[in-house]
Structure formats: C-alpha cells, structure tokens
Write a protein that holds these residues in place. Structure first.
Motif, PDB file in Angstrom:
ATOM      1  N   GLY A  19      -5.638 -17.009  -0.703  1.00  0.00           N
ATOM      2  CA  GLY A  19      -6.788 -16.533  -1.467  1.00  0.00           C
ATOM      3  C   GLY A  19      -7.315 -15.178  -1.032  1.00  0.00           C
ATOM      4  O   GLY A  19      -8.433 -14.800  -1.365  1.00  0.00           O
ATOM      5  N   ARG A  20      -6.483 -14.414  -0.322  1.00  0.00           N
ATOM      6  CA  ARG A  20      -6.868 -13.080   0.119  1.00  0.00           C
ATOM      7  C   ARG A  20      -6.279 -12.041  -0.829  1.00  0.00           C
ATOM      8  O   ARG A  20      -5.229 -12.261  -1.427  1.00  0.00           O
ATOM      9  CB  ARG A  20      -6.376 -12.806   1.531  1.00  0.00           C
ATOM     10  N   ALA A  21      -6.951 -10.903  -0.923  1.00  0.00           N
ATOM     11  CA  ALA A  21      -6.502  -9.804  -1.785  1.00  0.00           C
ATOM     12  C   ALA A  21      -5.876  -8.701  -0.949  1.00  0.00           C
ATOM     13  O   ALA A  21      -6.314  -8.423   0.168  1.00  0.00           O
ATOM     14  CB  ALA A  21      -7.678  -9.243  -2.572  1.00  0.00           C
ATOM     15  N   LEU A  22      -4.872  -8.060  -1.514  1.00  0.00           N
ATOM     16  CA  LEU A  22      -4.205  -6.942  -0.863  1.00  0.00           C
ATOM     17  C   LEU A  22      -4.941  -5.651  -1.173  1.00  0.00           C
ATOM     18  O   LEU A  22      -5.160  -5.319  -2.338  1.00  0.00           O
ATOM     19  CB  LEU A  22      -2.764  -6.834  -1.358  1.00  0.00           C
ATOM     20  N   LEU A  23      -5.305  -4.921  -0.127  1.00  0.00           N
ATOM     21  CA  LEU A  23      -5.867  -3.578  -0.276  1.00  0.00           C
ATOM     22  C   LEU A  23      -4.871  -2.569   0.254  1.00  0.00           C
ATOM     23  O   LEU A  23      -4.135  -2.851   1.204  1.00  0.00           O
ATOM     24  CB  LEU A  23      -7.168  -3.421   0.510  1.00  0.00           C
ATOM     25  N   ILE A  24      -4.875  -1.400  -0.363  1.00  0.00           N
ATOM     26  CA  ILE A  24      -4.105  -0.268   0.153  1.00  0.00           C
ATOM     27  C   ILE A  24      -5.091   0.744   0.724  1.00  0.00           C
ATOM     28  O   ILE A  24      -6.225   0.842   0.255  1.00  0.00           O
ATOM     29  CB  ILE A  24      -3.251   0.401  -0.940  1.00  0.00           C
ATOM     30  N   GLN A  25      -4.649   1.491   1.720  1.00  0.00           N
ATOM     31  CA  GLN A  25      -5.431   2.624   2.177  1.00  0.00           C
ATOM     32  C   GLN A  25      -4.795   3.860   1.560  1.00  0.00           C
ATOM     33  O   GLN A  25      -3.608   4.140   1.769  1.00  0.00           O
ATOM     34  CB  GLN A  25      -5.456   2.730   3.693  1.00  0.00           C
ATOM     35  N   ARG A  26      -5.577   4.563   0.760  1.00  0.00           N
ATOM     36  CA  ARG A  26      -5.073   5.747   0.064  1.00  0.00           C
ATOM     37  C   ARG A  26      -4.805   6.869   1.057  1.00  0.00           C
ATOM     38  O   ARG A  26      -5.613   7.148   1.924  1.00  0.00           O
ATOM     39  CB  ARG A  26      -6.084   6.199  -0.985  1.00  0.00           C
ATOM     40  N   ARG A  27      -3.657   7.505   0.898  1.00  0.00           N
ATOM     41  CA  ARG A  27      -3.266   8.591   1.794  1.00  0.00           C
ATOM     42  C   ARG A  27      -4.127   9.839   1.551  1.00  0.00           C
ATOM     43  O   ARG A  27      -4.425  10.587   2.481  1.00  0.00           O
ATOM     44  CB  ARG A  27      -1.791   8.916   1.578  1.00  0.00           C
ATOM     45  N   ARG A  51       4.108  -0.916 -12.744  1.00  0.00           N
ATOM     46  CA  ARG A  51       4.657   0.318 -12.164  1.00  0.00           C
ATOM     47  C   ARG A  51       3.762   0.830 -11.050  1.00  0.00           C
ATOM     48  O   ARG A  51       4.236   1.150  -9.951  1.00  0.00           O
ATOM     49  CB  ARG A  51       4.812   1.398 -13.245  1.00  0.00           C
ATOM     50  N   GLU A  52       2.464   0.908 -11.300  1.00  0.00           N
ATOM     51  CA  GLU A  52       1.539   1.431 -10.294  1.00  0.00           C
ATOM     52  C   GLU A  52       1.529   0.576  -9.028  1.00  0.00           C
ATOM     53  O   GLU A  52       1.577   1.103  -7.919  1.00  0.00           O
ATOM     54  CB  GLU A  52       0.115   1.534 -10.865  1.00  0.00           C
ATOM     55  N   VAL A  53       1.480  -0.752  -9.187  1.00  0.00           N
ATOM     56  CA  VAL A  53       1.464  -1.633  -8.016  1.00  0.00           C
ATOM     57  C   VAL A  53       2.772  -1.496  -7.241  1.00  0.00           C
ATOM     58  O   VAL A  53       2.775  -1.394  -6.015  1.00  0.00           O
ATOM     59  CB  VAL A  53       1.186  -3.095  -8.415  1.00  0.00           C
ATOM     60  N   GLN A  54       3.889  -1.447  -7.953  1.00  0.00           N
ATOM     61  CA  GLN A  54       5.194  -1.332  -7.291  1.00  0.00           C
ATOM     62  C   GLN A  54       5.306  -0.003  -6.538  1.00  0.00           C
ATOM     63  O   GLN A  54       5.758   0.040  -5.405  1.00  0.00           O
ATOM     64  CB  GLN A  54       6.312  -1.477  -8.330  1.00  0.00           C
ATOM     65  N   GLU A  55       4.880   1.095  -7.176  1.00  0.00           N
ATOM     66  CA  GLU A  55       4.950   2.408  -6.530  1.00  0.00           C
ATOM     67  C   GLU A  55       4.114   2.459  -5.255  1.00  0.00           C
ATOM     68  O   GLU A  55       4.520   3.065  -4.262  1.00  0.00           O
ATOM     69  CB  GLU A  55       4.443   3.502  -7.484  1.00  0.00           C
ATOM     70  N   GLU A  56       2.955   1.830  -5.262  1.00  0.00           N
ATOM     71  CA  GLU A  56       2.039   1.937  -4.138  1.00  0.00           C
ATOM     72  C   GLU A  56       2.247   0.887  -3.058  1.00  0.00           C
ATOM     73  O   GLU A  56       1.774   1.066  -1.937  1.00  0.00           O
ATOM     74  CB  GLU A  56       0.595   1.897  -4.635  1.00  0.00           C
ATOM     75  N   THR A  57       2.936  -0.223  -3.386  1.00  0.00           N
ATOM     76  CA  THR A  57       3.066  -1.314  -2.411  1.00  0.00           C
ATOM     77  C   THR A  57       4.500  -1.745  -2.131  1.00  0.00           C
ATOM     78  O   THR A  57       4.760  -2.353  -1.099  1.00  0.00           O
ATOM     79  CB  THR A  57       2.304  -2.568  -2.875  1.00  0.00           C
ATOM     80  N   GLY A  58       5.414  -1.546  -3.077  1.00  0.00           N
ATOM     81  CA  GLY A  58       6.767  -2.084  -2.962  1.00  0.00           C
ATOM     82  C   GLY A  58       6.892  -3.482  -3.532  1.00  0.00           C
ATOM     83  O   GLY A  58       7.975  -4.061  -3.530  1.00  0.00           O
ATOM     84  N   LEU A  59       5.796  -4.036  -4.056  1.00  0.00           N
ATOM     85  CA  LEU A  59       5.808  -5.395  -4.599  1.00  0.00           C
ATOM     86  C   LEU A  59       5.988  -5.395  -6.111  1.00  0.00           C
ATOM     87  O   LEU A  59       5.401  -4.566  -6.817  1.00  0.00           O
ATOM     88  CB  LEU A  59       4.494  -6.115  -4.268  1.00  0.00           C
ATOM     89  N   ASP A  60       6.791  -6.343  -6.592  1.00  0.00           N
ATOM     90  CA  ASP A  60       6.887  -6.607  -8.027  1.00  0.00           C
ATOM     91  C   ASP A  60       5.891  -7.720  -8.316  1.00  0.00           C
ATOM     92  O   ASP A  60       5.917  -8.770  -7.660  1.00  0.00           O
ATOM     93  CB  ASP A  60       8.296  -7.052  -8.402  1.00  0.00           C
ATOM     94  N   SER A  94       3.949   4.522   0.998  1.00  0.00           N
ATOM     95  CA  SER A  94       4.478   5.466   0.007  1.00  0.00           C
ATOM     96  C   SER A  94       3.763   6.801   0.180  1.00  0.00           C
ATOM     97  O   SER A  94       2.940   6.960   1.077  1.00  0.00           O
ATOM     98  CB  SER A  94       4.243   4.921  -1.403  1.00  0.00           C
ATOM     99  N   ASP A  95       4.056   7.729  -0.721  1.00  0.00           N
ATOM    100  CA  ASP A  95       3.361   9.013  -0.719  1.00  0.00           C
ATOM    101  C   ASP A  95       1.864   8.827  -0.964  1.00  0.00           C
ATOM    102  O   ASP A  95       1.064   9.680  -0.606  1.00  0.00           O
ATOM    103  CB  ASP A  95       3.919   9.938  -1.806  1.00  0.00           C
ATOM    104  N   GLU A  96       1.495   7.692  -1.596  1.00  0.00           N
ATOM    105  CA  GLU A  96       0.106   7.446  -1.961  1.00  0.00           C
ATOM    106  C   GLU A  96      -0.622   6.490  -1.025  1.00  0.00           C
ATOM    107  O   GLU A  96      -1.845   6.442  -1.032  1.00  0.00           O
ATOM    108  CB  GLU A  96       0.047   6.883  -3.381  1.00  0.00           C
ATOM    109  N   THR A  97       0.121   5.709  -0.233  1.00  0.00           N
ATOM    110  CA  THR A  97      -0.503   4.685   0.617  1.00  0.00           C
ATOM    111  C   THR A  97      -0.081   4.860   2.071  1.00  0.00           C
ATOM    112  O   THR A  97       1.077   5.129   2.362  1.00  0.00           O
ATOM    113  CB  THR A  97      -0.119   3.272   0.151  1.00  0.00           C
ATOM    114  N   SER A  98      -1.059   4.648   2.975  1.00  0.00           N
ATOM    115  CA  SER A  98      -0.762   4.793   4.400  1.00  0.00           C
ATOM    116  C   SER A  98      -0.893   3.482   5.170  1.00  0.00           C
ATOM    117  O   SER A  98      -0.443   3.403   6.308  1.00  0.00           O
ATOM    118  CB  SER A  98      -1.680   5.844   5.026  1.00  0.00           C
ATOM    119  N   ALA A  99      -1.521   2.459   4.580  1.00  0.00           N
ATOM    120  CA  ALA A  99      -1.691   1.175   5.264  1.00  0.00           C
ATOM    121  C   ALA A  99      -2.026   0.093   4.249  1.00  0.00           C
ATOM    122  O   ALA A  99      -2.391   0.390   3.095  1.00  0.00           O
ATOM    123  CB  ALA A  99      -2.791   1.270   6.315  1.00  0.00           C
TER     124      ALA A  99
END
Length: 142
Positions: A19-27, A51-60, A94-99
């Motif tokens: 029940g936790r959500a995934l956050l990205i840290q923007r580069r 597309r956006e989620v895959q580009e930023e996380t690697g997840l489908d 990715s180029d857009e995410t650092s953590a």
C-alpha cells in the motif's frame, strides 16, 4: 489578451503490495513526485501515462483508476493522475530521475510540496468521487 492554451500532463501513482506509493526524485529540481509528464500532441492518455512512468522509473505499469484531476493555475497545466500497478521492469535512474522511495500517505506529506503530495494521498485513499483540485504549483488553492 491572456494566453488561453493549456498543457495536459499525466502522473502514475504506482502502488506496491504493502500500500505504499513510489516517488521519484527529479534530477532537475530535487523534488519528490509521482512519475509523469506532459502528453505529446498526438498521444492518447494511457499511452502517454505508461510511456512517462516507464521513462522515469523503468517500470511497465497498468493504470487501475483515475484518482484525481488537478490544475496548476499559475502555469495552466491540467494533470490527470492515475493509480497504477507495476507489471514488469525494475527501478532504474534516468536523465530525469536521481532516486526512488516507497512511501506511505503520511510520509509523502513530509517529502513533497502540498500540490504534489495530495495527488499521491488521493491515489492511496481512493474515494468513490474523483477529486478536482486547483493549486499554484506548491499549495492547494481553496
């Protein structure tokens, strides 16, 4: 005459089995948010979301519900936010995410600006009515 054009963005709140959500840290600015971005002109909503989620996380991912509609009144951006389930892939920077960080509804409020934290909280609580909210890029308005 004011500019009447709007941009449409999508975000995917990927929820795990706990029940936790995934956050990205923007580069670019170091902020914590759900993965997402602006739809391309010829792109349908679900294709753009995936597309956006895959580009930023690697997840489908597969979207399971629309959980909110949000407008940044300052920048004229309308965001559609979806609760998503990860189907394949593994987290990668990715180029857009650092953590990355998996968070609860309470934890997201400590990490993200109110305007972005509320999107994740809305997706995690999933009421029967989809919230429609306005913000100024940081804080919720009215």
């Amino acid at each position: 005459m004011p500019d009447s054009r709007h941009s449409v963005s999508v975000a995917g709140v990927v929820v795990d089995d706990r029940g936790r959500a995934l956050l990205i840290q923007r580069r670019d600015n170091g902020r914590w948010e759900a993965p997402g971005g602006v739809l391309e002109q010829d792109e349908d909503i679900i294709t753009g979301l995936c597309r956006e989620v895959q580009e930023e996380t690697g997840l489908d991912v597969t979207p399971t519900a629309l959980t909110g509609v949000y407008k940044n009144m300052t920048r004229g951006i309308v965001a559609l936010v979806f609760r998503c389930k990860a189907e394949a892939g593994s987290l990668r920077e990715s180029d857009e995410t650092s953590a990355f960080r998996w968070v609860t509804a309470d934890e997201v409020a400590e990490l993200a600006d109110e305007a972005f934290a509320i999107r994740v909280q809305d997706a995690l609580t999933m009421s029967s009515t989809v919230p429609i909210r306005q913000h100024d890029g940081v804080d919720i308005l009215g």
